[in-house]
Enzyme design. Structure first.
Site, short mmCIF file in Angstrom:
data_model
loop_
_atom_site.label_atom_id
_atom_site.label_comp_id
_atom_site.label_asym_id
_atom_site.label_seq_id
_atom_site.Cartn_x
_atom_site.Cartn_y
_atom_site.Cartn_z
N LYS A 64 0.86 -1.18 0.00
CA LYS A 64 0.00 0.00 0.00
C LYS A 64 0.90 1.24 0.00
CE LYS A 64 -1.47 2.95 2.89
NZ LYS A 64 -1.54 4.16 2.05
N GLY A 66 7.27 5.19 8.15
CA GLY A 66 6.39 6.35 8.29
C GLY A 66 6.58 6.99 9.65
N SER A 67 5.51 7.60 10.15
CA SER A 67 5.62 8.39 11.38
C SER A 67 5.54 7.50 12.63
CB SER A 67 4.51 9.43 11.41
OG SER A 67 3.28 8.78 11.32
N VAL A 88 1.85 6.43 13.81
CA VAL A 88 1.26 5.34 13.01
C VAL A 88 2.03 4.04 13.28
CG1 VAL A 88 0.77 4.51 10.68
CG2 VAL A 88 0.35 6.90 11.25
N GLY A 89 3.34 4.15 13.42
CA GLY A 89 4.15 2.95 13.70
C GLY A 89 3.72 2.27 14.99
N GLU A 96 10.32 1.50 10.48
CA GLU A 96 11.33 2.54 10.24
C GLU A 96 10.60 3.87 10.41
OE1 GLU A 96 14.47 2.17 9.56
OE2 GLU A 96 14.75 0.25 8.55
N CYS A 133 13.58 11.36 6.36
CA CYS A 133 13.69 10.87 7.74
C CYS A 133 15.07 11.15 8.29
CB CYS A 133 13.39 9.38 7.79
SG CYS A 133 14.31 8.47 6.57
N GLU A 166 9.92 16.27 15.37
CA GLU A 166 10.18 16.18 13.93
C GLU A 166 9.24 17.13 13.20
OE1 GLU A 166 8.97 12.61 11.75
OE2 GLU A 166 10.96 12.56 10.86
P1 NAD Z 1 2.61 8.43 7.79
O1 NAD Z 1 2.93 7.65 9.00
O2 NAD Z 1 1.56 9.45 7.88
O3 NAD Z 1 2.15 7.46 6.61
C1 NAD Z 1 2.98 6.40 6.14
C2 NAD Z 1 2.11 5.37 5.47
O4 NAD Z 1 1.23 4.78 6.43
C3 NAD Z 1 1.20 5.93 4.38
O5 NAD Z 1 1.12 4.99 3.33
C4 NAD Z 1 -0.13 6.06 5.09
O6 NAD Z 1 -1.23 6.02 4.22
C5 NAD Z 1 -0.12 4.84 5.99
N1 NAD Z 1 -0.96 4.91 7.20
C6 NAD Z 1 -1.39 6.02 7.83
N2 NAD Z 1 -2.10 5.67 8.93
C7 NAD Z 1 -2.11 4.31 8.99
C8 NAD Z 1 -2.66 3.35 9.90
N3 NAD Z 1 -3.31 3.72 11.00
N4 NAD Z 1 -2.45 2.04 9.66
C9 NAD Z 1 -1.74 1.65 8.58
N5 NAD Z 1 -1.21 2.51 7.68
C10 NAD Z 1 -1.38 3.83 7.89
O7 NAD Z 1 4.00 9.06 7.28
P2 NAD Z 1 4.26 9.98 6.02
O8 NAD Z 1 3.72 11.33 6.31
O9 NAD Z 1 3.86 9.29 4.76
O10 NAD Z 1 5.86 10.01 6.03
C11 NAD Z 1 6.57 10.84 6.86
C12 NAD Z 1 7.09 10.09 8.07
O11 NAD Z 1 7.83 8.94 7.65
C13 NAD Z 1 8.09 10.90 8.86
O12 NAD Z 1 7.87 10.71 10.24
C14 NAD Z 1 9.43 10.32 8.46
O13 NAD Z 1 10.47 10.52 9.39
C15 NAD Z 1 9.09 8.89 8.28
N6 NAD Z 1 10.07 8.23 7.42
C16 NAD Z 1 10.93 7.34 8.00
C17 NAD Z 1 11.90 6.71 7.23
C18 NAD Z 1 12.85 5.73 7.86
O14 NAD Z 1 13.36 4.87 7.15
N7 NAD Z 1 13.11 5.77 9.15
C19 NAD Z 1 11.98 6.97 5.86
C20 NAD Z 1 11.08 7.88 5.31
C21 NAD Z 1 10.12 8.48 6.10
#
Ligand code: NAD
Length: 496
Positions: free
Chosen positions: A175, A228-229, A232-233, A250, A284, A385
């Protein structure tokens, strides 16, 4: 009417069960619609997981080096299509073409690395404690992998999850982020063209709540890999925990660069500009905190502000542009609210601090490169962040004080030190609480064949990238073969 794109399930391009689509627009020019993408839901996830589960029956039996040959072909096709993928990635995500070429190159490198690893999935053969008995280990796939990716690396992050997952013999449902569906669609088309059997990779477009959560909670996904964030993680870890699934997370960062008095300041300046304002600060690993030793603090800040004000903003397809737009309006609002917080906390705003709207920039989500000085660790702009072009600068006296400031963070992804002194460099490598430490280089620039990830709130202890990602996408099987022809009892027959 913009083109309508489809989900990719079981080797077929199919409409979403909702019959609904959403618009994907160019963040540098919101009049431009890239395409309409499916607004899928749980039913689509169920279909995709069923297709992946079916395909797994055959795929797990394909010898890994044969999977690697397909990976080689995927790499070749990515090379052929690199410029096209990069240009469309800039259109949908905004970062400058130099960087989207790099993002595509990372997918290429990951494909070729995967082709090599397919012949190297080593597993130890270990002597048994009993005679006429062999003991060895195998790496076995997990089944269906659910992958959820962010928008800031539209091809690199999906590739660094999908490729090792399938080389390891898993099948995949991905996704992608709603802001960058097109790049993943293009990757899927390349994987199809390379001869990947139907159902090995499935793509379901849509939101986190309608597609992401059902994928995490589906009883047939054995592993979830998420980038992601933090919030959400944590939510994903909780949900997946109820099913005892393997989860690789991550997450965010609040990465700092430390500049010592003895540093080469020109080199440090180039690194800080690239780290803080590359990808408009939306990495990130972006440099969002800068710690400068007191002897060069004033001088370096002058150099930095001068250079930051001269960065050219604009459409990333223009090769002369340094900084593209933010991803969407929500991100502009978030960045701006942090600027207001920084001001109210008493940090000194030296440049930027507002959206850029002059001329053609008016039609995009542009924000001026922003520098705050005299930032202290109790301020929110030091700790949280922001994910935008905002750099917080703080002063320190000694190496120990600087390192303590650097470590004063809930995150621990990337870190860097600029110094000509080997002793400081080695202490940084040892003492910085981060998954990655650079010496005389910016906080960004990870290479695909090394472990990537961080400590503290940046993740849950896994490392994607490098050989370590194969630990994530495989399980260990231990096999004992007794050819003695009699019952041999471990710990009993061979006891003293
Ligand atoms: P996000 O957490 O908002 O979304 C990431 C993904 O998760 C998207 O596909 C989103 O649709 C999905 N998502 C959202 N809510 C969800 C849920 N409840 N259950 C399952 N999936 C869900 O993050 P973003 O705004 O897309 O990206 C930015 C964040 O990602 C920043 O915090 C950044 O630091 C982090 N990031 C980390 C790395 C790393 O490798 N450490 C790399 C890139 C980005």
């Amino acid at each position: 009417m913009a083109e309508k794109f489809l989900n990719y399930i079981g080797g077929e391009w199919v409409e979403p069960s909702t019959g609904e689509w959403y618009e994907n627009r160019n963040p540098a020019n919101w009049d431009e619609v890239i395409g309409l993408f499916p607004r899928s839901n749980e039913e689509d996830v169920n279909r995709a997981v069923a297709a992946a589960k079916e395909a797994y029956k055959e795929w797990r039996l394909v010898p890994a080096p044969q999977r690697g040959k397909i990976m080689q072909k995927i790499g070749d096709l990515l090379v052929e299509n690199k410029e096209d993928i990069a240009r469309d990635m800039t259109r949908e995500m905004g970062k400058v073409i130099l960087e989207t070429r790099g993002d595509t190159q990372e997918a290429i490198d990951t494909a070729y690395y995967g082709a090599g690893e397919s012949r190297r999935l080593f597993a130890p053969f270990v002597p048994s404690e009993l005679p006429n008995k062999f003991a060895f280990t195998m790496r076995v796939p997990l089944g269906v992998a659910g992958l959820i990716t962010p928008w800031n690396f539209p091809s690199a992050i999906p590739a660094w999850k999908m490729f090792p997952a399938i080389v390891s013999g898993n099948t995949v449902v991905i996704k992608p982020a709603t802001d960058t569906p097109y790049t993943v669609l293009k990757l899927a088309k390349i994987m199809e063209e390379a001869g990947l059997p139907p159902g090995v990779v499935n793509v379901v477009f849509g939101s986190g709540s309608k597609v992401g959560i059902p994928l995490v909670e589906h009883p047939d996904t054995s592993i979830i890999s998420f980038t992601g964030s933090v919030d959400v993680g944590k939510d994903i870890a909780e949900r997946a925990g109820r099913y005892l699934k393997k989860v690789s997370l991550e997450l965010g960062g609040k990465n700092a660069v430390m500049i010592m008095d003895d540093a080469n300041l020109e080199l440090a300046l180039n690194g800080v500009l690239w780290g803080a304002f590359g990808t408009t600060g939306q990495r990130c690993t972006a440099t969002s905190r800068l710690l400068v030793q007191e002897g060069v603090y004033d001088k370096f800040i002058d150099m930095l502000v001068d250079a930051a004000q001269n960065l050219k903003l604009g459409n990333g397809l223009d090769e002369s542009v340094d900084v593209g737009p933010l991803i969407n309006k929500g991100q502009v609002n978030t960045v701006h609210s942090y600027v207001e917080i920084g001001k109210s906390e008493g940090a000194k705003l030296l440049c930027g601090g507002e959206p850029a709207t002059e001329g053609e920039l008016e039609k995009g989500w542009f924000y001026k490169p922003t520098v705050f000085a005299d930032v202290s660790p109790d301020m929110r702009i030091f700790q949280e962040e922001i994910f935008g072009p905002v750099l917080s600068v703080s002063k320190f006296k000694t190496f120990e004080e600087g390192a303590a400031l650097l470590n004063n963070s809930a995150y621990g992804l990337s870190s860097a030190i600029y110094t000509e002194n080997l002793l400081y460099a080695m202490r940084a490598a040892r003492d910085f609480e981060a998954g990655i430490t650079y010496v005389n280089a910016p906080t960004i620039g990870a290479e695909c064949h090394l472990p990537f990830g961080g400590v503290k709130n940046t993740g849950n202890g896994h490392r994607e990238g490098g050989w370590t990602v194969y630990e994530i996408f495989t399980d260990w099987k231990t096999v004992y073969v007794d050819f003695s022809g009699r019952l041999q009892r471990a710990q009993i027959d061979d006891a003293e």
